[in-house]
Scaffold this motif. Structure first.
Motif, short mmCIF file in Angstrom:
data_model
loop_
_atom_site.label_atom_id
_atom_site.label_comp_id
_atom_site.label_asym_id
_atom_site.label_seq_id
_atom_site.Cartn_x
_atom_site.Cartn_y
_atom_site.Cartn_z
N ALA A 87 61.26 29.06 20.62
CA ALA A 87 61.09 29.18 22.07
C ALA A 87 59.87 30.06 22.40
O ALA A 87 59.15 29.78 23.36
CB ALA A 87 62.35 29.79 22.68
N THR A 88 59.64 31.07 21.58
CA THR A 88 58.48 31.95 21.80
C THR A 88 57.19 31.19 21.57
O THR A 88 56.20 31.36 22.30
CB THR A 88 58.57 33.18 20.89
OG1 THR A 88 59.81 33.86 21.14
CG2 THR A 88 57.42 34.13 21.15
N ALA A 89 57.16 30.32 20.55
CA ALA A 89 55.98 29.49 20.30
C ALA A 89 55.70 28.58 21.49
O ALA A 89 54.54 28.39 21.90
CB ALA A 89 56.17 28.67 19.04
N ALA A 90 56.76 28.03 22.06
CA ALA A 90 56.58 27.15 23.24
C ALA A 90 56.00 27.94 24.41
O ALA A 90 55.14 27.43 25.16
CB ALA A 90 57.91 26.52 23.61
N ARG A 91 56.44 29.18 24.59
CA ARG A 91 55.89 29.99 25.68
C ARG A 91 54.41 30.32 25.42
O ARG A 91 53.60 30.35 26.35
CB ARG A 91 56.69 31.29 25.82
CG ARG A 91 58.04 31.09 26.50
CD ARG A 91 58.66 32.39 26.96
NE ARG A 91 58.99 33.27 25.86
CZ ARG A 91 58.44 34.45 25.62
NH1 ARG A 91 57.47 34.89 26.41
NH2 ARG A 91 58.81 35.19 24.60
N ALA A 92 54.06 30.57 24.16
CA ALA A 92 52.67 30.85 23.84
C ALA A 92 51.78 29.66 24.16
O ALA A 92 50.67 29.81 24.70
CB ALA A 92 52.54 31.24 22.37
N VAL A 93 52.25 28.46 23.83
CA VAL A 93 51.49 27.25 24.15
C VAL A 93 51.35 27.10 25.67
O VAL A 93 50.28 26.74 26.18
CB VAL A 93 52.16 26.01 23.52
CG1 VAL A 93 51.52 24.73 24.06
CG2 VAL A 93 52.06 26.07 22.00
N GLU A 94 52.42 27.37 26.38
CA GLU A 94 52.38 27.28 27.84
C GLU A 94 51.36 28.26 28.42
O GLU A 94 50.62 27.93 29.35
CB GLU A 94 53.77 27.56 28.42
CG GLU A 94 53.82 27.45 29.94
CD GLU A 94 55.21 27.79 30.48
OE1 GLU A 94 55.39 27.69 31.70
OE2 GLU A 94 56.08 28.17 29.67
N VAL A 95 51.32 29.48 27.86
CA VAL A 95 50.34 30.47 28.31
C VAL A 95 48.92 29.96 28.08
O VAL A 95 48.05 30.07 28.96
CB VAL A 95 50.56 31.81 27.57
CG1 VAL A 95 49.38 32.76 27.82
CG2 VAL A 95 51.85 32.47 28.03
N ALA A 96 48.66 29.38 26.92
CA ALA A 96 47.33 28.87 26.62
C ALA A 96 46.93 27.76 27.60
O ALA A 96 45.79 27.76 28.11
CB ALA A 96 47.28 28.34 25.19
N ARG A 97 47.83 26.86 27.90
CA ARG A 97 47.50 25.77 28.82
C ARG A 97 47.29 26.29 30.24
O ARG A 97 46.44 25.78 30.99
CB ARG A 97 48.61 24.71 28.78
CG ARG A 97 48.67 23.97 27.44
CD ARG A 97 49.25 22.59 27.57
NE ARG A 97 48.98 21.80 26.39
CZ ARG A 97 49.89 21.44 25.49
NH1 ARG A 97 51.16 21.80 25.65
NH2 ARG A 97 49.55 20.71 24.44
N THR A 98 48.04 27.30 30.61
CA THR A 98 47.87 27.88 31.93
C THR A 98 46.52 28.57 32.06
O THR A 98 45.87 28.51 33.11
CB THR A 98 49.00 28.90 32.21
OG1 THR A 98 50.26 28.23 32.12
CG2 THR A 98 48.85 29.52 33.58
N LEU A 99 46.08 29.22 30.98
CA LEU A 99 44.83 29.95 31.01
C LEU A 99 43.59 29.08 30.80
O LEU A 99 42.47 29.52 31.06
CB LEU A 99 44.83 31.04 29.93
CG LEU A 99 45.83 32.19 30.12
CD1 LEU A 99 45.77 33.14 28.93
CD2 LEU A 99 45.53 32.95 31.41
N ARG A 100 43.78 27.85 30.34
CA ARG A 100 42.62 27.01 30.01
C ARG A 100 41.62 26.90 31.15
O ARG A 100 40.40 27.01 30.91
CB ARG A 100 43.09 25.61 29.59
CG ARG A 100 41.93 24.69 29.16
CD ARG A 100 41.26 25.21 27.90
NE ARG A 100 40.03 24.54 27.56
CZ ARG A 100 38.81 24.94 27.90
NH1 ARG A 100 38.66 26.05 28.60
NH2 ARG A 100 37.75 24.28 27.54
N PRO A 101 42.02 26.70 32.41
CA PRO A 101 41.01 26.60 33.48
C PRO A 101 40.21 27.87 33.69
O PRO A 101 39.12 27.83 34.27
CB PRO A 101 41.85 26.27 34.73
CG PRO A 101 43.11 25.67 34.20
CD PRO A 101 43.38 26.39 32.91
N CYS A 102 40.75 29.00 33.22
CA CYS A 102 40.05 30.28 33.40
C CYS A 102 39.13 30.61 32.23
O CYS A 102 38.38 31.58 32.29
CB CYS A 102 41.06 31.42 33.55
SG CYS A 102 42.27 31.18 34.86
#
Length: 502
Positions: A87-102
């Motif tokens: 579940a923590t790995a999934a959250r890390a991936v979500e963080v990366a995708r959220t930050l991609r536009p920045c």
């Protein structure tokens, strides 16, 4: 010590790593790494021989870091089981995708060899956290009462910090490492009070923090009995010493003081993230920018500084960094010229290097790894084993500086001033009593350019700090700096009392 603690190895380390890495891959991560860490520590403080602070703490958790579409993502958790890791790995991936536009540019890592099932344990003998607290307090109290029994010492302040770090790392390339190390910092301060003048003076031991175990307090690596016996004498002389006359002096600087000048003016300045302006928290950026690599005259030809993550008992010493990179040693300043930087895998790629310097480190499982300082050290003279006395004998009018105290340096690591614990007049090549209110001031290149000679191996000491701060959110790391005594010509000395308008 030859093995990692069995209770740490009993954690489901590989199952946690497998779950996290598999989930990260399935969600499209180009790279993923996992850390499981346990950091235990104890802080003791005695005032006048009585316990004022006794604090034990422990931090346990797992961290997952990923690269998705060229962007970092990070997440952590206090639980260390496979389901939580997934579940923590999934959250890390979500963080990366959220930050991609920045993200302004893609993260690229230099390639590193794979180290499968690697293990490393620091060079210590007795786990300091396994020693009963009662035994520690008994020793520290004895030290306090020895000082209090002498004339002139009215108060004592004794501190002991001890930490143990267990760390497991795994990544999608196939590297897995398990490591364990300890670090300790004992410090004893004696205080004299002048009631008539309403003032006080203090003197602290110069024993450095170290990656040794409890054997350090028993005398391995430092003469505690000898230093404690002389502390009251040094303090009494300091209280009666004359104030320094400001002006230029030749300085012989003891390694118990010079290590801090190295830390501030060379260690921070050669962190590559600071040199390119990527990092400026706590200590600013750096005057030693990459366009000056290979040409900047940092100091005299006697100046040879290395970054080293392998030196025995070094606070920043470890087998593998937090990116699975095997650590080593490399030149930062050679023959007085800037020739290298401290890097992690991403910054090594930016600099065009083939390999990382192994400087990635996080101070907690709940912090992302950042580029941190190695053991940055000034080499002794390889040809002549000059002693401190040899260096002093070459000075007609100067000051011998012992022990670190306060300091100030600008945000480019360039303009600075440093004080110390003790200062001795040098007259005609001999010590002629203590001075007080001394600070030496210079720019980094002027100071290191004024270094005429360094001591030999016999004067070399590995000192350092437990509390080097960096980043936002802030992280704290321990780092050592080895150096010999050194001779500097014509350095400006300030009178701190006059500077303060007193």
């Amino acid at each position: 010590m030859t093995a990692v603690d069995p209770d740490f190895l009993a954690l489901p380390l590989h199952a946690v790593a497998d779950a996290a890495l598999a989930r990260a891959r399935s969600l499209g991560a180009e790279h993923a790494d996992v850390r499981v860490e346990r950091i235990t520590s104890q802080a003791l403080r005695l005032r006048d021989g009585s316990v004022a602070t006794a604090r034990d703490s422990a931090t346990v958790g797992l961290a997952v870091r990923v690269i998705v579409d060229g962007t970092w993502g990070f997440a952590s958790h206090t639980d260390t089981d496979p389901d939580t890791a997934s579940a923590t790995a999934a959250r890390a991936v979500e963080v990366a995708r959220t930050l991609r536009p920045c993200s302004a540019e893609r993260v690229e890592l230099v390639a590193e060899p794979v180290h499968a099932a690697a293990s490393w344990v620091g060079g210590y003998e007795i786990d300091p956290l396994a020693v009963p607290t009662r035994d520690k307090v008994e020793l520290l109290s004895d030290w306090s009462h020895r000082l209090l029994a002498t004339d002139g010492v009215e108060h004592t302040d004794v501190v002991l910090l001890a930490e143990k770090e267990n760390k497991f790392y795994a990544d999608t390339a196939g590297t897995t490492t398990t490591q364990q190390r300890v670090r300790m910092y004992p410090a004893v301060t004696a205080i004299a009070v002048d009631r008539a003048a309403g003032t006080f003076e203090s003197m602290r031991t110069t024993a450095p923090p170290t990656a040794r175990g409890w054997e350090y307090l028993a005398g391995a690596g430092w003469d505690w009995d000898g230093e404690l016996a002389r502390l009251p004498e040094w303090l009494a002389e300091k209280t009666k010493a004359p104030s320094v006359e400001a002006g230029p002096y030749d300085l012989v600087i003891d390694p118990t003081n010079l290590w801090l000048t190295i830390h501030e003016s060379v260690g921070h300045a050669t962190e590559y993230d600071r040199a390119i302006g990527y990092e400026a928290a706590y200590a600013g950026s750096s005057f030693a920018t990459p366009d000056r690599l290979g040409t900047l005259r940092y100091g005299s030809s006697a100046m040879h500084v290395t970054g080293d993550r392998t030196v025995e008992h070094g606070l920043a010493t470890i087998g593998y960094d937090d990116e699975g990179v095997a650590t080593g040693s490399w030149d930062l300043v050679r023959d007085g010229v800037l020739v290298g930087y401290q890097t992690d895998r991403a910054f090594a790629h930016r600099l065009g290097l083939e390999r990382s310097a192994g400087c990635a480190f996080a101070d907690s499982p709940h912090h992302v790894p950042i580029q941190r300082m190695a053991n940055v050290s000034l080499a002794p003279d390889p040809a002549v084993d000059r002693s401190v006395d040899d260096l002093i004998s070459g000075v007609d009018r100067g000051i011998y500086v012992v022990g670190d105290r306060s300091w100030s340096i600008d945000m480019q690591r360039y303009n600075f001033q440093f004080t110390g614990q003790r200062f001795y007049r040098i007259e005609g090549g001999r010590l002629a009593g203590q001075l007080r209110d001394v600070a030496y001031q210079a720019t980094t290149t002027e100071f290191w350019g004024a270094m005429e000679a360094v001591g030999g191996r016999s004067s070399w000491l590995l000192a350092g700090a437990m509390n080097c701060g960096k980043a936002q959110p802030g992280q704290v790391a321990a780092v050592s700096h080895g150096c010999p005594a050194a001779l500097f010509r014509g350095v400006n000395v300030l009178n701190t009392r006059e500077e303060a308008g007193q």
